[in-house]
Write a protein that holds these residues in place. Structure first.
Motif, mmCIF file in Angstrom:
data_model
loop_
_atom_site.group_PDB
_atom_site.id
_atom_site.type_symbol
_atom_site.label_atom_id
_atom_site.label_comp_id
_atom_site.label_asym_id
_atom_site.label_seq_id
_atom_site.Cartn_x
_atom_site.Cartn_y
_atom_site.Cartn_z
ATOM 1 N N GLU A 99 6.826 38.115 -1.435
ATOM 2 C CA GLU A 99 5.583 38.865 -1.496
ATOM 3 C C GLU A 99 5.403 39.782 -0.286
ATOM 4 O OE1 GLU A 99 2.486 36.002 -2.203
ATOM 5 O OE2 GLU A 99 3.243 35.461 -4.190
ATOM 6 N N LYS A 133 7.062 29.552 7.813
ATOM 7 C CA LYS A 133 6.565 28.949 6.581
ATOM 8 C C LYS A 133 7.716 28.468 5.701
ATOM 9 C CE LYS A 133 3.149 31.143 4.525
ATOM 10 N NZ LYS A 133 2.328 32.276 4.007
ATOM 11 N N THR A 165 7.485 31.728 0.157
ATOM 12 C CA THR A 165 6.815 32.740 -0.675
ATOM 13 C C THR A 165 6.751 34.108 -0.012
ATOM 14 O OG1 THR A 165 5.457 31.012 -1.685
ATOM 15 C CG2 THR A 165 4.691 33.271 -1.915
ATOM 16 N N ASP A 166 6.584 34.153 1.286
ATOM 17 C CA ASP A 166 6.442 35.450 1.958
ATOM 18 C C ASP A 166 7.653 36.352 1.751
ATOM 19 O OD1 ASP A 166 4.001 34.631 2.831
ATOM 20 O OD2 ASP A 166 4.454 34.686 4.976
ATOM 21 N N PRO A 189 12.354 26.614 -1.705
ATOM 22 C CA PRO A 189 11.158 26.497 -2.541
ATOM 23 C C PRO A 189 10.093 27.507 -2.132
ATOM 24 C CG PRO A 189 11.251 24.715 -0.941
ATOM 25 C CD PRO A 189 12.554 25.436 -0.837
ATOM 26 N N ALA A 190 9.386 28.027 -3.140
ATOM 27 C CA ALA A 190 8.268 28.950 -2.926
ATOM 28 C C ALA A 190 7.116 28.510 -3.827
ATOM 29 C CB ALA A 190 8.692 30.384 -3.227
ATOM 30 N N SER A 191 6.026 29.239 -3.790
ATOM 31 C CA SER A 191 4.840 28.840 -4.551
ATOM 32 C C SER A 191 5.038 29.042 -6.050
ATOM 33 C CB SER A 191 3.630 29.645 -4.081
ATOM 34 O OG SER A 191 3.833 31.029 -4.347
ATOM 35 N N ALA A 192 4.169 28.413 -6.827
ATOM 36 C CA ALA A 192 4.136 28.560 -8.290
ATOM 37 C C ALA A 192 5.477 28.236 -8.936
ATOM 38 C CB ALA A 192 3.683 29.971 -8.672
ATOM 39 N N ARG A 247 8.411 28.864 -7.955
ATOM 40 C CA ARG A 247 9.476 29.841 -7.739
ATOM 41 C C ARG A 247 10.431 29.367 -6.633
ATOM 42 N NH1 ARG A 247 5.968 35.084 -6.531
ATOM 43 N NH2 ARG A 247 4.805 33.478 -5.342
ATOM 44 N N THR A 248 11.557 30.062 -6.549
ATOM 45 C CA THR A 248 12.513 29.804 -5.468
ATOM 46 C C THR A 248 12.985 31.132 -4.883
ATOM 47 O OG1 THR A 248 14.400 29.745 -6.988
ATOM 48 C CG2 THR A 248 13.336 27.627 -6.449
ATOM 49 N N ASP A 264 7.812 26.578 2.366
ATOM 50 C CA ASP A 264 7.236 27.589 1.478
ATOM 51 C C ASP A 264 7.772 28.965 1.858
ATOM 52 O OD1 ASP A 264 5.785 29.220 -0.174
ATOM 53 O OD2 ASP A 264 3.814 28.721 0.671
#
Length: 488
Positions: free
Chosen positions: A336, A325, A332-333, A291-294, A296-297, A330
């Motif tokens: 990004e 994280k 997300t990194d 899982p990631a933010s917004a 997303r995966t 999360d």
């Protein structure tokens, strides 16, 4: 991988002898005319054959820049800072935000004794020269095969690389057939002759060492002093052992990352085994996307691509934070902060592929190679095979100067600097090149790739060698300096 037939190798050897005189003739016919070109530089264009195997054929020109000596000049130092890409622009101290902050200091030191001269490879000049080739079709990210999940993804990556190559061929016109390190080495010798130097003094970093390897074979009698920094191994005829060195280096890097994190209280994984944390994250993503933010995966390939980028020691703090994280829910990194770099419009990868992978394995053949890499580097290092192949997958039909063992003898002492943390041009491959040069002296250091400007001990020894020929004593090692500052 089968790179060349014996006949082709013999032909290259013959050309090495015959074209030595051609380089001098070319330099005498096309003298350098220096002009002021801002930032304290003087620039010139050196006219050379498109292909030195056909010296009477079409001509092209390569961009040259000079920083005149500030003290009494002992001669010219020719430099190439790698890439493959522009080197002349790196002499412009104020215009290169991505260059090491310590580079101006290094240039000041060199300029006190030398006219410092940079030469750009064909098609990769600084924009102001008007010689830079730009391809209409962008290339895919070199991380593309790490992101690939199906055979169709591999095919799509190949299609993008082929389209980029085709557009580069159009942009290059007749110069296309001369884009090899073999030709660049001849250009460098023509520059040496145009400068009026009997013996070359040369410093190459990263891809600049590929040109140096070619020069040593072609013109050993014209070598004065030559420094190799972060050497790219162009001596492995087969693809698999070349990739194996990368895979084993990256596997060892995972433990180096773990050990660094254990020593640093500011590491996001301090207090845990960073290597085992990576293993846990891989196990999770193989079960289900992370899982990631917004909403997303992060799928398995995205995790791998971000981690390969993050395994560069300069990114270790970001990699540790991203893993921490992601384990906490999360990822997300990895989308990004460690997002894979996009492809560009340069001809640099075409030039690299001409030199290192003129013949590619089939998809099925590479699956066999990858299986072998997984056996020797199962936790992380096997990823490097896809990363390196991704540069060239789908390209074909360019010029060719295939990897082969070095054939060098009767050269003066050559200095190599090899970093124990270098996973860019891996340290195993660097040592392999040095072992093939009887006169090589290796200076090991505790930092990573391209450390000449940033490691004070290294800079001191290298500058002494370039100016006086003095070599560090056998067994000399420079301690790590750069890695101590990472994240601070």
């Amino acid at each position: 991988m089968d790179r060349r037939t014996l006949i082709a190798l013999c032909l290259a050897a013959c050309l090495a002898v015959s074209l030595g005189g051609i380089a001098l003739a070319s330099a005498q016919a096309y003298r350098l005319t220096w002009k002021e070109c801002s930032d304290g530089l003087r620039c010139a264009e050196l006219v050379v054959p498109v292909d030195w195997a056909d010296p009477g054929g079409p001509k092209t020109s390569v961009h040259v820049a000079k920083l005149p000596a500030t003290g009494k000049s002992i001669g010219s130092l020719i430099v190439n800072f790698g890439g493959p890409g522009t080197s002349t622009s790196l002499l412009r101290r104020k215009s290169q935000p991505d260059a090491p902050a310590e580079l101006p200091k290094l240039l000041d030191e060199l300029q006190s004794s030398f006219d410092v001269i940079a030469i750009d490879p064909r098609g990769m000049s600084e924009p102001a020269s008007g010689k830079r080739m730009s391809c209409a079709e962008p290339e895919p990210s070199i991380f593309g095969l790490l992101l690939a999940r199906t055979k169709q993804d591999w095919d799509a990556h190949a299609t993008k690389n082929a389209a980029h190559q085709a557009s580069c061929r159009i942009a290059a016109k007749s110069a296309w057939r001369g884009m090899t390190a073999w030709n660049v080495a001849h250009d460098i010798d023509a520059l040496r002759a145009a400068l009026g130097q009997d013996k070359i003094i040369y410093a190459g970093n990263s891809y600049g060492t590929v040109y140096a390897q070619a020069y040593l074979e072609l013109f050993p009698q014209r070598v004065g002093r030559m420094y190799f920094d972060g050497t790219a191994d162009h001596t492995q005829q087969e693809l698999e052992p070349w990739l194996r060195n990368y895979a084993q280096t990256q596997e060892r890097h995972l433990t180096r990352f773990r050990d660094w994190c254990a020593r640093r209280t500011d590491c996001a994984l301090h207090g845990t085994d960073a290597g085992k944390a990576w293993d846990e994250l891989v196990a999770r993503v193989r079960r289900a996307p992370l899982p990631a933010s917004a909403g997303r995966t992060v799928h398995e390939g995205q995790l791998y691509a971000g981690a390969v980028k993050g395994m560069n020691p300069a990114f270790w703090p970001q990699l540790a934070t991203a893993i921490r994280k992601a384990l906490d829910g999360d990822a997300t990194d990895f989308l990004e902060k460690l997002r894979p770099d996009e492809g560009g419009s340069s001809v640099s990868q075409d030039s690299l592929c001409n030199d290192f992978m003129p013949k590619l394995p089939t998809y099925k053949e590479f699956q066999g190679i990858e299986a072998g890499l997984r056996e020797i580097a199962p936790r992380f290092g096997w990823l490097e095979g896809r990363f390196e192949l991704g540069r060239c997958w789908g390209r074909s039909g360019g010029a060719s100067w295939a990897p082969h063992p070095l054939r060098v003898k009767d050269t003066p002492p050559i200095l190599f600097a090899i970093g124990e943390l270098d996973n860019n041009t891996n340290y195993r491959g660097q040592a392999h090149v040095a072992e093939q040069i009887p006169s090589a002296r290796v200076l090991w250091h505790g930092d990573g790739h391209a450390s000449w400007a940033r490691n004070n001990c290294l800079r001191r020894h290298v500058n002494a060698y370039l100016t006086t020929g003095e070599l560090p004593a056998p067994g000399t090692r420079c301690p790590a300096e750069i890695i101590q500052k990472v994240g601070k």
